[in-house]
Design a protein around this motif. Structure first.
Motif, PDB file in Angstrom:
ATOM      1  N   THR A 158       0.841  -1.187   0.000  1.00  0.00           N
ATOM      2  CA  THR A 158       0.000   0.000   0.000  1.00  0.00           C
ATOM      3  C   THR A 158       0.882   1.244   0.000  1.00  0.00           C
ATOM      4  O   THR A 158       2.081   1.168   0.269  1.00  0.00           O
ATOM      5  N   ASP A 159       0.290   2.392  -0.308  1.00  0.00           N
ATOM      6  CA  ASP A 159       1.030   3.654  -0.268  1.00  0.00           C
ATOM      7  C   ASP A 159       1.314   4.048   1.175  1.00  0.00           C
ATOM      8  O   ASP A 159       0.547   3.751   2.092  1.00  0.00           O
ATOM      9  N   ASN A 160       2.410   4.760   1.374  1.00  0.00           N
ATOM     10  CA  ASN A 160       2.782   5.210   2.721  1.00  0.00           C
ATOM     11  C   ASN A 160       3.657   6.457   2.626  1.00  0.00           C
ATOM     12  O   ASN A 160       4.839   6.436   2.944  1.00  0.00           O
ATOM     13  N   PRO A 161       3.081   7.590   2.168  1.00  0.00           N
ATOM     14  CA  PRO A 161       3.902   8.798   1.983  1.00  0.00           C
ATOM     15  C   PRO A 161       4.379   9.368   3.313  1.00  0.00           C
ATOM     16  O   PRO A 161       3.814   9.117   4.371  1.00  0.00           O
ATOM     17  N   ARG A 162       5.444  10.139   3.243  1.00  0.00           N
ATOM     18  CA  ARG A 162       5.877  10.892   4.414  1.00  0.00           C
ATOM     19  C   ARG A 162       4.866  11.994   4.695  1.00  0.00           C
ATOM     20  O   ARG A 162       4.234  12.523   3.771  1.00  0.00           O
ATOM     21  N   VAL A 163       4.719  12.351   5.951  1.00  0.00           N
ATOM     22  CA  VAL A 163       3.842  13.463   6.329  1.00  0.00           C
ATOM     23  C   VAL A 163       4.556  14.314   7.371  1.00  0.00           C
ATOM     24  O   VAL A 163       5.393  13.821   8.133  1.00  0.00           O
ATOM     25  N   ILE A 164       4.242  15.609   7.380  1.00  0.00           N
ATOM     26  CA  ILE A 164       4.715  16.495   8.440  1.00  0.00           C
ATOM     27  C   ILE A 164       3.571  16.673   9.425  1.00  0.00           C
ATOM     28  O   ILE A 164       2.412  16.871   9.028  1.00  0.00           O
ATOM     29  N   CYS A 165       3.878  16.606  10.691  1.00  0.00           N
ATOM     30  CA  CYS A 165       2.808  16.718  11.686  1.00  0.00           C
ATOM     31  C   CYS A 165       3.338  17.337  12.975  1.00  0.00           C
ATOM     32  O   CYS A 165       4.544  17.367  13.237  1.00  0.00           O
ATOM     33  N   ALA A 253       0.213  20.651   5.656  1.00  0.00           N
ATOM     34  CA  ALA A 253       0.434  20.677   4.205  1.00  0.00           C
ATOM     35  C   ALA A 253       1.164  21.971   3.844  1.00  0.00           C
ATOM     36  O   ALA A 253       0.742  23.065   4.233  1.00  0.00           O
ATOM     37  N   LEU A 254       2.253  21.837   3.113  1.00  0.00           N
ATOM     38  CA  LEU A 254       3.016  22.994   2.662  1.00  0.00           C
ATOM     39  C   LEU A 254       2.550  23.413   1.272  1.00  0.00           C
ATOM     40  O   LEU A 254       2.150  22.583   0.456  1.00  0.00           O
ATOM     41  N   ALA A 255       2.639  24.704   0.997  1.00  0.00           N
ATOM     42  CA  ALA A 255       2.145  25.236  -0.273  1.00  0.00           C
ATOM     43  C   ALA A 255       3.120  25.001  -1.423  1.00  0.00           C
ATOM     44  O   ALA A 255       2.705  24.940  -2.583  1.00  0.00           O
ATOM     45  N   ASP A 256       4.416  24.860  -1.124  1.00  0.00           N
ATOM     46  CA  ASP A 256       5.409  24.801  -2.205  1.00  0.00           C
ATOM     47  C   ASP A 256       6.085  23.448  -2.375  1.00  0.00           C
ATOM     48  O   ASP A 256       6.987  23.297  -3.190  1.00  0.00           O
ATOM     49  N   ALA A 257       5.673  22.441  -1.617  1.00  0.00           N
ATOM     50  CA  ALA A 257       6.279  21.119  -1.756  1.00  0.00           C
ATOM     51  C   ALA A 257       5.394  20.085  -1.079  1.00  0.00           C
ATOM     52  O   ALA A 257       4.588  20.407  -0.199  1.00  0.00           O
ATOM     53  N   GLU A 258       5.556  18.842  -1.496  1.00  0.00           N
ATOM     54  CA  GLU A 258       4.844  17.728  -0.887  1.00  0.00           C
ATOM     55  C   GLU A 258       5.849  16.743  -0.302  1.00  0.00           C
ATOM     56  O   GLU A 258       6.937  16.555  -0.865  1.00  0.00           O
ATOM     57  N   PRO A 259       5.497  16.109   0.823  1.00  0.00           N
ATOM     58  CA  PRO A 259       6.403  15.081   1.361  1.00  0.00           C
ATOM     59  C   PRO A 259       6.587  13.948   0.364  1.00  0.00           C
ATOM     60  O   PRO A 259       5.748  13.707  -0.501  1.00  0.00           O
ATOM     61  N   GLN A 260       7.701  13.254   0.487  1.00  0.00           N
ATOM     62  CA  GLN A 260       8.051  12.201  -0.461  1.00  0.00           C
ATOM     63  C   GLN A 260       7.027  11.071  -0.449  1.00  0.00           C
ATOM     64  O   GLN A 260       6.577  10.614   0.601  1.00  0.00           O
ATOM     65  N   ALA A 261       6.649  10.615  -1.634  1.00  0.00           N
ATOM     66  CA  ALA A 261       5.732   9.488  -1.762  1.00  0.00           C
ATOM     67  C   ALA A 261       6.504   8.182  -1.566  1.00  0.00           C
ATOM     68  O   ALA A 261       7.478   7.915  -2.276  1.00  0.00           O
ATOM     69  N   LEU A 262       6.112   7.400  -0.587  1.00  0.00           N
ATOM     70  CA  LEU A 262       6.717   6.101  -0.321  1.00  0.00           C
ATOM     71  C   LEU A 262       5.635   5.026  -0.353  1.00  0.00           C
ATOM     72  O   LEU A 262       4.442   5.336  -0.405  1.00  0.00           O
ATOM     73  N   SER A 263       6.054   3.785  -0.293  1.00  0.00           N
ATOM     74  CA  SER A 263       5.126   2.667  -0.235  1.00  0.00           C
ATOM     75  C   SER A 263       5.634   1.640   0.763  1.00  0.00           C
ATOM     76  O   SER A 263       6.811   1.634   1.141  1.00  0.00           O
TER      77      SER A 263
END
Length: 293
Positions: A158-165, A253-263
């Protein structure tokens, strides 16, 4: 191919000793040496380097190892297929997984797996280290990282992206970051293995150096201090999914970048023959993660 000799080869790889292999098989050391030589002659390669005290696998031996396990698993599976006493998966299932993910998402599955498969045994090794699954005899490794090119087989679960929290309390005391550069003004809680935070911008990977007063090699430590309001963390979604759902953490959520998409990947030594115990575990884990996604 003589499967008894193949099985003996596996015993030799486990004991790393012809003498110990002989004791385990209740035969003489000379018989072990003779049968190993017969297997090597049949394959046309040298599988084992012999010394007076121990043995080690040659490169050809390492390459043959997953096939040897597959041959023995296939024989066991074929015999049990027609056995009225067999129910479900059987044998020893060896799993390795990151410690935090394993405790939260694999350990809870173990009781049901064992109940559904009375002849199944499970050896679960939780570690942040990327182990040699072929050399260690691991059936399946759960990995959450960009996969490097290798001869191993990977199946996406399954997908498992990085997130900032961060916790609501922390964000009440600080301005919520809106851009990547805003992170430089915050207390950032880091994993020791991830010295820079990783994002994606316009399809490219960018790495950002962040500062903080706490680092740990353990996901659980970073998550706990993040919940307590000591700073912002970048972890994967499945590391903090429960806390975000319960409101203990807030995803940023940042306006100028997204956390890396991982799985989340199941990494296998080979799929030429996939034992039922392995496929049963992978399907159970996939079903568990999908049903709660």
């Amino acid at each position: 191919m003589n499967l008894q000799n193949v099985s003996l080869f596996l015993v030799i790889t486990e004991t790393r000793s012809l003498t110990q292999a002989a004791k385990r098989q209740n035969i003489s050391a000379m018989a072990v040496s003779r049968r190993l030589a017969s297997l090597e002659h049949e394959l046309g390669v040298r599988l084992v380097q012999r010394t007076t005290r121990s043995v080690s696998l040659t490169q050809e031996g390492m390459e043959f190892l997953p096939y040897a396990r597959a041959l023995i698993d296939a024989e066991t599976g074929a015999k049990s297929l027609f056995s009225p006493s067999t129910q479900g998966a059987a044998g020893l299932l060896r799993i390795t997984a990151p410690s935090g993910f394993g405790r939260r998402n694999i350990l809870p599955l173990v009781p049901e797996l064992l109940a559904d498969n009375p002849k199944l045994n499970i050896d679960l090794q939780l570690s942040e280290d990327v182990v040699d699954i072929v050399g260690r005899g691991i059936d399946v490794a759960i990995r959450i990282a960009p996969l490097k090119d290798s001869t191993l087989i990977a199946r996406k679960i399954t997908d498992n992206p990085r997130v900032i929290c961060a916790s609501p309390a922390y964000l009440n005391s600080k301005d919520t970051p809106r851009f990547v550069e805003d992170l430089t003004t915050h207390h950032c809680l880091r994993l020791s293995s991830v010295p820079q935070w990783i994002f994606e911008r316009d399809g490219e990977i960018i790495r950002v150096s962040v500062e903080g007063r706490f680092t740990s090699d353990n996901v659980e430590g970073v998550r706990e201090l993040c919940v307590q309001g000591l700073g912002i963390a970048q972890l994967t979604r499945w590391d903090v999914r429960k806390e975000i759902q319960e409101g203990a953490l807030v995803e940023i959520a940042l306006a100028d970048a997204e956390p890396q998409a991982l799985s989340i990947w199941a990494v296998l030594p080979s799929t030429r023959y996939l034992p039922l115990r392995v496929s049963a575990f992978i399907e159970k884990l996939k079903s568990s993660l999908t049903s709660t996604n």
